[in-house]
Design an enzyme around this catalytic site. Structure first.
Site, PDB file in Angstrom:
ATOM      1  N   GLU A 214      -4.722 -23.782   3.398  1.00 42.50           N
ATOM      2  CA  GLU A 214      -4.399 -22.626   4.220  1.00 42.50           C
ATOM      3  C   GLU A 214      -5.103 -21.415   3.639  1.00 42.50           C
ATOM      4  O   GLU A 214      -5.384 -21.365   2.429  1.00 42.50           O
ATOM      5  CB  GLU A 214      -2.895 -22.348   4.250  1.00 42.50           C
ATOM      6  CG  GLU A 214      -2.115 -23.185   5.216  1.00 42.50           C
ATOM      7  CD  GLU A 214      -0.656 -22.756   5.319  1.00 42.50           C
ATOM      8  OE1 GLU A 214       0.022 -23.259   6.228  1.00 42.50           O
ATOM      9  OE2 GLU A 214      -0.193 -21.958   4.488  1.00 42.50           O
ATOM     10  N   LYS A 250      11.218 -18.934  -6.991  1.00 42.15           N
ATOM     11  CA  LYS A 250      11.963 -17.678  -6.834  1.00 42.15           C
ATOM     12  C   LYS A 250      12.793 -17.359  -8.075  1.00 42.15           C
ATOM     13  O   LYS A 250      13.354 -18.253  -8.701  1.00 42.15           O
ATOM     14  CB  LYS A 250      12.882 -17.791  -5.605  1.00 42.15           C
ATOM     15  CG  LYS A 250      12.136 -18.085  -4.314  1.00 42.15           C
ATOM     16  CD  LYS A 250      13.077 -18.546  -3.216  1.00 42.15           C
ATOM     17  CE  LYS A 250      12.320 -19.014  -2.001  1.00 42.15           C
ATOM     18  NZ  LYS A 250      13.210 -19.609  -0.975  1.00 42.15           N
ATOM     19  N   GLU A 288      10.824 -19.923   6.262  1.00 43.18           N
ATOM     20  CA  GLU A 288      10.154 -19.041   5.321  1.00 43.18           C
ATOM     21  C   GLU A 288       8.837 -18.536   5.907  1.00 43.18           C
ATOM     22  O   GLU A 288       8.087 -19.301   6.530  1.00 43.18           O
ATOM     23  CB  GLU A 288       9.913 -19.779   3.996  1.00 43.18           C
ATOM     24  CG  GLU A 288      11.202 -20.309   3.392  1.00 43.18           C
ATOM     25  CD  GLU A 288      11.061 -20.692   1.929  1.00 43.18           C
ATOM     26  OE1 GLU A 288       9.920 -20.727   1.425  1.00 43.18           O
ATOM     27  OE2 GLU A 288      12.100 -20.946   1.289  1.00 43.18           O
ATOM     28  N   ARG A 306      18.356 -27.331   4.314  1.00 39.49           N
ATOM     29  CA  ARG A 306      19.490 -27.470   3.395  1.00 39.49           C
ATOM     30  C   ARG A 306      20.045 -26.090   3.099  1.00 39.49           C
ATOM     31  O   ARG A 306      19.486 -25.083   3.519  1.00 39.49           O
ATOM     32  CB  ARG A 306      19.015 -28.108   2.085  1.00 39.49           C
ATOM     33  CG  ARG A 306      17.823 -27.341   1.471  1.00 39.49           C
ATOM     34  CD  ARG A 306      17.453 -27.823   0.105  1.00 39.49           C
ATOM     35  NE  ARG A 306      16.159 -27.352  -0.333  1.00 39.49           N
ATOM     36  CZ  ARG A 306      15.889 -26.140  -0.786  1.00 39.49           C
ATOM     37  NH1 ARG A 306      16.859 -25.241  -0.849  1.00 39.49           N
ATOM     38  NH2 ARG A 306      14.678 -25.802  -1.180  1.00 39.49           N
ATOM     39  N   ARG A 352      18.488 -15.091 -10.782  1.00 42.60           N
ATOM     40  CA  ARG A 352      18.700 -16.424 -11.336  1.00 42.60           C
ATOM     41  C   ARG A 352      18.578 -16.355 -12.856  1.00 42.60           C
ATOM     42  O   ARG A 352      17.522 -15.995 -13.389  1.00 42.60           O
ATOM     43  CB  ARG A 352      17.678 -17.413 -10.783  1.00 42.60           C
ATOM     44  CG  ARG A 352      17.692 -17.539  -9.272  1.00 42.60           C
ATOM     45  CD  ARG A 352      16.834 -18.695  -8.809  1.00 42.60           C
ATOM     46  NE  ARG A 352      16.626 -18.681  -7.374  1.00 42.60           N
ATOM     47  CZ  ARG A 352      16.064 -19.671  -6.674  1.00 42.60           C
ATOM     48  NH1 ARG A 352      15.654 -20.756  -7.316  1.00 42.60           N
ATOM     49  NH2 ARG A 352      15.909 -19.572  -5.366  1.00 42.60           N
TER      50      ARG A 352
END
Length: 471
Positions: A214, A250, A288, A306, A352
Site C-alpha cells: 500500500e 498502540k 481502523e 473483537r 498501557r
C-alpha cells in the site's frame, strides 16, 4: 433468544478480569480457562470456577478451549482479544458443539481477518482505500482487489506495483496485524528484501506468507471507529485516536479523537457503519483508518472483529459496558441501542502500562511484580491483573495494566492523567511508566493530534538512541 447462565472465558490477564467482572454483575457464572502458567493468577482467583487447560500455549488450541467449555457445561465462550478471538475455526467449533460464540460469525471473521478480503469489502461499501495490491502468491489465494491489480503479482512484480503506487510503500501481511509482517520501504533497492522478510514474519506469526503493498502516508494519524451490530443493524459508538504507537503497536488511546474536524469525523463514522452493514456485522468491531488531517482525507486500514484493548475509553465517554452489549447480542437480543440514543460526554485517555524496557527497544521484561500501587479517585479507572507477587511470564503479552482517565474535557483528562501516572508504582519488572509520565508532560502531546511517528521522533530527542520505523 437464549439466556446465557455460564460463560467460559478463554483468555488471561486484564481482559479476563474485565469479562469476569461484567459476568458477575449480570449474575452469569464466570468459568476461566487457565494455563498452568496462570494457575495462581488474579483472574483465576476472581473467577467463580477455573478449569485447567494445559501448558502456556493451550489458549491457542481450538479443540482444548471448546473441550473445556463442554466439560464446564458453559453456554458460551468469550474469547477476549488476541489468542483465538478472531479465529473462525473457534466460531465454527462452538456452533458444532452447541455453544454460543461471543463474537461475529465465522464468515465475518474470515472476511475481517484476511486483510485483502476486508479491503475488497471496504471498496464494495464505498470506503476509500490506499492504492495497492497483493504481491506474493504463496498460501491460499485471496480475492481480487478492486483497488489494485486484478490478479496477485509474483515477487518479481512487486517492483512494478511499487512504482505504480509511488514510494514510499508499506509491505503488509494479509493474514494478520499487530505490527508483524509490516515494513516501510523508501528505496526501491530495499523492496525485494522487505517483501521476503515481511512474508517470513507473516508465515511465522499467522501461518500465511501472503503480503501486499500500500502507499505509505506520513505524516498521518491512526483513528478508529467502534461498531456494534446485531447482524441486521449497525451503529457506531464514536471514535478513538490511537496514533501514539511503538513498533506499530498502540501505547496511548483517547476518545474522542482530538482536533478532528467535525465533517471528517462524521464521514469516518458513516463509512465505518457502511462497512458494518456490508458485512452484516454482529457484535463489537472496530474499523481502523489512516487519516491525513491536513488534507481532510482518510483511508480504510482494517477491521478488528473483537473487543479492543482500548475499549475502556469508549465506555468512559458513552457510559456503556461494551462487554455487556457483546453478551446481549450473543444472546440474540439484538441491538438495545439506537444511534440516536448513544450519547457522548467528556474526554478519556488510556495508557498501557507494559512490562517493557523502552531504553532497550521496548524489550519485554518478564519476572515477578514485587509491589504494585495504582491510583483511585474521580475519573480514574485501572484495569489490571497484577498485584504484589504476580508473575509476568515470558510467554505472553507484556501488558500489565491500563490506566484510564476521563474528564469533562481533554485538559481535565490530561491533568488527571499526569496526577494518576505520578501515583502509579510497579516494582520488580521494568515498565513503560517513566516513558508515559514524561510523554504526558510534553507540550506537543498536550496540544493533541500527534501523528503516528511522533513517539519515535520525541524519544529520539529525549534519549540517545531509538529504533527506526521498522522497529
Amino acid at each position: 433468544m437464549f439466556i446465557i447462565r455460564r460463560i467460559l472465558i478463554a483468555n488471561r490477564g486484564e481482559i479476563a478480569v474485565r469479562v469476569i467482572r461484567t459476568c458477575q454483575r449480570l449474575g452469569i457464572e464466570a468459568v476461566l480457562a487457565t494455563s498452568g502458567a496462570d494457575a495462581d493468577s488474579v483472574p483465576a482467583r476472581l473467577a467463580d470456577r477455573t478449569i485447567m487447560i494445559g501448558p502456556a500455549d493451550a489458549y491457542l488450541s481450538v479443540e482444548t478451549v471448546v473441550g473445556a467449555a463442554v466439560a464446564a457445561g458453559a453456554d458460551a465462550i468469550h474469547p477476549g482479544y488476541g489468542f483465538l478471538a478472531e479465529n473462525p475455526r473457534l466460531a465454527r467449533a462452538c456452533e458444532a458443539a452447541g455453544i454460543i460464540f461471543v463474537g461475529p460469525g465465522a464468515e465475518v471473521l474470515e472476511a475481517a481477518g484476511d486483510k485483502l478480503a476486508a479491503r475488497a469489502h471496504a471498496v464494495a461499501a464505498g470506503l476509500p482505500v490506499l492504492p495497492g495490491g497483493p504481491v506474493l502468491p504463496a498460501g491460499p489465494a485471496g480475492p481480487a482487489d478492486p483497488a489494485g491489480p486484478a490478479d496477485p503479482a509474483g515477487p518479481a512484480d512487486a517492483g512494478a506495483l511499487a512504482q505504480r503506487i509511488g514510494y514510499p510503500v508499506l509491505v503488509k501481511a494479509a493474514g494478520g496485524g499487530g505490527g508483524r509482517g509490516l515494513r516501510v520501504v523508501r528505496d526501491p533497492a530495499a523492496l525485494a528484501e522487505a517483501v521476503a522478510v515481511a512474508s517470513a514474519e507473516a508465515q511465522a506469526a499467522f501461518g500465511d506468507p501472503r503480503v501486499y503493498l500500500e502507499r505509505y502516508v506520513s505524516p498521518a494519524r491512526h483513528v478508529e471507529v467502534q461498531l456494534l451490530g446485531d447482524g441486521q443493524d449497525v451503529i457506531h459508538l464514536g471514535d478513538r485516536d490511537c496514533s501514539v504507537q511503538r513498533r506499530h503497536q498502540k501505547l496511548v488511546e483517547e476518545a474522542p479523537a482530538p482536533l478532528l474536524g467535525e465533517t471528517l469525523r462524521v464521514s469516518m463514522r458513516v463509512a465505518a457503519v457502511a462497512l458494518g452493514l456490508q458485512l452484516k456485522y454482529q457484535g463489537l468491531g472496530t474499523v481502523e483508518f489512516l487519516v491525513d488531517t491536513r488534507r481532510a482525507a482518510f483511508w480504510f486500514l482494517e477491521i478488528n472483529a473483537r473487543i479492543q484493548v482500548e475499549h475502556p475509553v469508549t465506555e468512559a465517554v458513552t457510559g456503556l459496558d461494551l462487554v455487556e452489549e457483546q453478551i446481549a447480542i450473543a444472546e440474540g437480543r439484538g441491538l438495545r441501542l439506537s444511534q440516536a440514543s448513544v450519547g457522548f460526554a467528556g474526554h478519556a485517555i488510556e495508557c498501557r502500562i507494559n512490562a517493557e524496557d523502552p531504553a532497550a527497544g521496548f524489550r519485554p521484561s518478564p519476572g515477578t511484580v514485587t509491589s504494585a500501587v495504582f491510583p483511585a479517585g474521580p475519573g480514574i479507572r485501572v484495569d489490571t491483573h497484577i498485584q504484589a507477587g504476580s508473575a509476568v511470564p515470558p510467554q505472553y503479552d507484556s501488558l500489565l495494566a491500563k490506566l484510564v482517565v476521563s474528564g469533562a474535557d481533554r485538559p481535565q483528562a490530561l491533568a488527571r492523567l499526569r496526577g494518576a501516572l505520578a501515583r502509579c508504582q510497579v516494582a520488580g519488572v521494568t515498565t513503560t511508566l517513566p516513558l508515559l509520565s514524561a510523554m504526558a508532560g510534553d507540550a506537543r502531546f498536550a496540544a493533541g493530534g500527534v501523528e503516528v511517528g511522533w513517539l519515535a521522533r520525541w524519544r529520539e530527542r529525549e534519549t540517545p538512541s531509538v529504533r527506526d520505523e521498522n522497529g
